[in-house]
Write a protein that holds these residues in place. Structure first.
Motif, PDB file in Angstrom:
ATOM      1  N   VAL A 358      -1.642 -37.732 -40.354  1.00 34.24           N
ATOM      2  CA  VAL A 358      -1.179 -39.094 -40.061  1.00 34.24           C
ATOM      3  C   VAL A 358      -1.980 -39.685 -38.908  1.00 34.24           C
ATOM      4  O   VAL A 358      -2.253 -40.888 -38.870  1.00 34.24           O
ATOM      5  CB  VAL A 358       0.333 -39.087 -39.745  1.00 34.24           C
ATOM      6  CG1 VAL A 358       0.795 -40.442 -39.246  1.00 34.24           C
ATOM      7  CG2 VAL A 358       1.121 -38.702 -40.994  1.00 34.24           C
ATOM      8  N   ASN A 359      -2.348 -38.849 -37.939  1.00 34.12           N
ATOM      9  CA  ASN A 359      -3.190 -39.296 -36.824  1.00 34.12           C
ATOM     10  C   ASN A 359      -4.478 -39.952 -37.356  1.00 34.12           C
ATOM     11  O   ASN A 359      -4.885 -41.029 -36.906  1.00 34.12           O
ATOM     12  CB  ASN A 359      -3.537 -38.089 -35.956  1.00 34.12           C
ATOM     13  CG  ASN A 359      -3.966 -38.461 -34.549  1.00 34.12           C
ATOM     14  OD1 ASN A 359      -3.134 -38.770 -33.700  1.00 34.12           O
ATOM     15  ND2 ASN A 359      -5.264 -38.437 -34.297  1.00 34.12           N
ATOM     16  N   LEU A 360      -5.088 -39.312 -38.351  1.00 39.82           N
ATOM     17  CA  LEU A 360      -6.309 -39.856 -38.945  1.00 39.82           C
ATOM     18  C   LEU A 360      -6.046 -41.159 -39.696  1.00 39.82           C
ATOM     19  O   LEU A 360      -6.787 -42.131 -39.567  1.00 39.82           O
ATOM     20  CB  LEU A 360      -6.918 -38.821 -39.895  1.00 39.82           C
ATOM     21  CG  LEU A 360      -7.621 -37.621 -39.268  1.00 39.82           C
ATOM     22  CD1 LEU A 360      -7.973 -36.592 -40.338  1.00 39.82           C
ATOM     23  CD2 LEU A 360      -8.877 -38.053 -38.534  1.00 39.82           C
ATOM     24  N   LEU A 361      -4.970 -41.182 -40.484  1.00 38.77           N
ATOM     25  CA  LEU A 361      -4.680 -42.359 -41.300  1.00 38.77           C
ATOM     26  C   LEU A 361      -4.328 -43.570 -40.436  1.00 38.77           C
ATOM     27  O   LEU A 361      -4.767 -44.696 -40.710  1.00 38.77           O
ATOM     28  CB  LEU A 361      -3.530 -42.043 -42.262  1.00 38.77           C
ATOM     29  CG  LEU A 361      -3.820 -40.990 -43.329  1.00 38.77           C
ATOM     30  CD1 LEU A 361      -2.574 -40.705 -44.154  1.00 38.77           C
ATOM     31  CD2 LEU A 361      -4.968 -41.441 -44.227  1.00 38.77           C
ATOM     32  N   ILE A 362      -3.545 -43.351 -39.376  1.00 39.58           N
ATOM     33  CA  ILE A 362      -3.165 -44.453 -38.495  1.00 39.58           C
ATOM     34  C   ILE A 362      -4.377 -44.971 -37.734  1.00 39.58           C
ATOM     35  O   ILE A 362      -4.525 -46.179 -37.518  1.00 39.58           O
ATOM     36  CB  ILE A 362      -2.051 -44.009 -37.531  1.00 39.58           C
ATOM     37  CG1 ILE A 362      -0.751 -43.836 -38.312  1.00 39.58           C
ATOM     38  CG2 ILE A 362      -1.858 -45.022 -36.393  1.00 39.58           C
ATOM     39  CD1 ILE A 362       0.374 -43.244 -37.526  1.00 39.58           C
ATOM     40  N   GLY A 363      -5.254 -44.068 -37.331  1.00 42.77           N
ATOM     41  CA  GLY A 363      -6.485 -44.508 -36.676  1.00 42.77           C
ATOM     42  C   GLY A 363      -7.298 -45.424 -37.572  1.00 42.77           C
ATOM     43  O   GLY A 363      -7.842 -46.439 -37.122  1.00 42.77           O
TER      44      GLY A 363
END
Length: 468
Positions: A358-363
């Motif tokens: 999710v960290n990657l997707l939100i970024g």
């Protein structure tokens, strides 16, 4: 840019990636990823919190506004460090009562139930992506001003580095990089201001070459506009998820109180430095875009060897805020939405990997937001209108007064959100007609609805008990 300066900038990026790699070894579960194992003592808490909230808006955005409007914007925006000191004294210590809490939603759920937790998670997630987008835009602005590359390309380069170390290292990496970034901004931005003042002939020459209105308390603002900006900064970012997460990362209430309060005090000094840099840039480069004020001064006024270090410190200011909001958004999604409502039995190992994904997707979502935002401060103010009129008031009342009323919290959050949306994007210009901004209108409705519903519900329960 000189080769020496470029090498200094590349060295900074290498240090951040190394910290992320080393921090990954410390992240074995979700608590490590979210609150760094609750081991952050107050000097580190002060550094990481200060680095987090002194981002693109507080540096380049503040310099740009001072370039346009003088110190008046600094005075109005000083509401934020005031709010931070007050939160440090009265609220941050109380947050340590909530054992094992990682997010604002964890605390809202304890006071107001599962529905309030879900709404808190949704609103917090949207807010964090908006603020993260503003920081991504600031990263692109720095790269464009210093290296001459496209803003969009700068956004992609800077956010790629942030995504790398924050995804693998979680809060451990965020806090360690924040401490490095705080030291850089605390040293090099004041140096930039001093060199700039000397470049134009000293403080007296600066005062002489600026419009007199740039030194007044309110500048060209009307009373209503000054108050609106003051309230926006007083409430708009107070106790937002990354800052609450910092308090929850402290080992006890004493460390939370001192770290939070000292960070607020430092904010006053930093606001003065960044605003003064904007005024210096106005004298030296009167025809540039306001958001370019600080990068332009760094690029043109500083000697070889220092430019790269100051550029790195400017990127540090922005990236330290970006990584904080990125980490918070990932933790919010998993803690407040995924685990309670999608997979309550998720394993610790799976939860950690979902947070990283999710960290990657939100970024990536924040990068898209940044590509369409027009101004750093405008992006911040737009995001502020999503926080104060929805979550802040029920959260503060719950923590300070130990209130527990699901209907009051849900009603207040929804009413505040609807009024804010209608005020800002409705068919009528209600701000012009009433003098109230969307944020103020939303906050007032949020408070009113919470009080009315709380009193009605409590009166109903009291009456039911008396008739039983």
């Amino acid at each position: 840019m000189n080769l020496i300066d470029l090498l200094g900038l590349l060295l900074y990026f290498a240090i951040l990636i190394l910290i992320g790699y080393r921090s990954a070894k410390k992240v074995s579960n979700s608590a490590d990823f979210a609150v760094a194992g609750n081991k952050i003592i107050w000097p580190v808490l002060f550094a990481t919190l200060a680095a987090s909230f002194l981002g693109g808006g507080a540096s380049m955005g503040r310099a740009g506004k001072s370039f346009d409007e003088g110190y008046a914007f600094m005075f109005a925006a000083s509401a934020f460090p005031i709010a931070t000191v007050l939160a440090g004294l009265f609220i941050a210590p109380r947050l340590k009562r909530y054992t094992n809490a990682h997010t604002v939603g964890d605390i809202m759920g304890l006071h107001f139930g599962a529905s309030a937790r879900l709404f808190t998670g949704i609103f917090s997630l949207v807010f964090c992506v908006g603020i993260l987008g503003a920081q991504a835009l600031a990263v692109g602005t720095v790269f464009h001003a210093i290296l001459g590359i496209e803003v969009s390309t700068g956004i992609l380069i800077g956010m790629a580095v942030v995504l790398l170390y924050s995804t693998v290292g979680g809060m451990w990496a965020v806090i360690q990089t924040d401490v490095v970034q705080f030291l850089m901004l605390a040293i090099f931005l004041p140096i930039t201001m001093i060199i700039g003042v000397n470049e134009i002939g000293g403080p007296a020459a600066l005062i002489e070459q600026l419009p007199s209105g740039h030194f007044s308390l309110m500048g060209d603002y009307s009373v209503g506009m000054f108050v609106s900006i003051f309230i926006a900064f007083l409430l708009g970012e107070t106790l937002v998820p990354p800052y609450t997460q910092r308090a929850l990362s402290a080992p006890d209430s004493r460390h939370a109180r001192i770290g939070y309060s000292v960070a607020g005090g430092f904010g006053f000094l930093f606001y003065f430095v960044s605003s003064t840099i904007g005024l210096i840039a106005l004298v030296m480069y009167p025809s540039i875009s306001p958001d370019q004020a600080m990068p332009a001064l760094i690029r043109d006024a500083l000697p070889i060897g220092i430019t790269g270090l100051v550029l790195a410190s400017l990127l540090a200011v922005v990236m330290s805020t970006a990584d904080s909001y990125l980490n918070s958004a990932a933790v919010i999604f998993v803690s407040d939405i995924y685990k309670p409502f999608i997979d309550p039995n998720v394993s610790e190992n799976k939860r950690l990997w979902i947070e990283r994904l999710v960290n990657l997707l939100i970024g990536a979502g924040a990068v898209v937001f940044a590509l369409y935002a027009t101004s750093i401060v405008d992006a911040l103010l737009l995001s502020y209108s999503l926080w104060a009129p929805t979550i802040l008031i029920p959260f503060v009342l719950g923590v300070l007064l130990d209130l527990k009323c699901n209907k009051a919290a849900i009603s207040a959050m929804l009413a505040g959100a609807l009024v804010t949306i209608f005020w800002k994007w409705g068919p009528f210009d209600l701000q012009e007609a009433t003098g109230f901004t969307a944020l103020i209108a939303g906050v007032l409705v949020n408070i009113l609805v919470f009080i009315v519903v709380y009193r009605l519900f409590k009166s109903h329960k009291t009456l039911a008990k008396s008739n039983a």
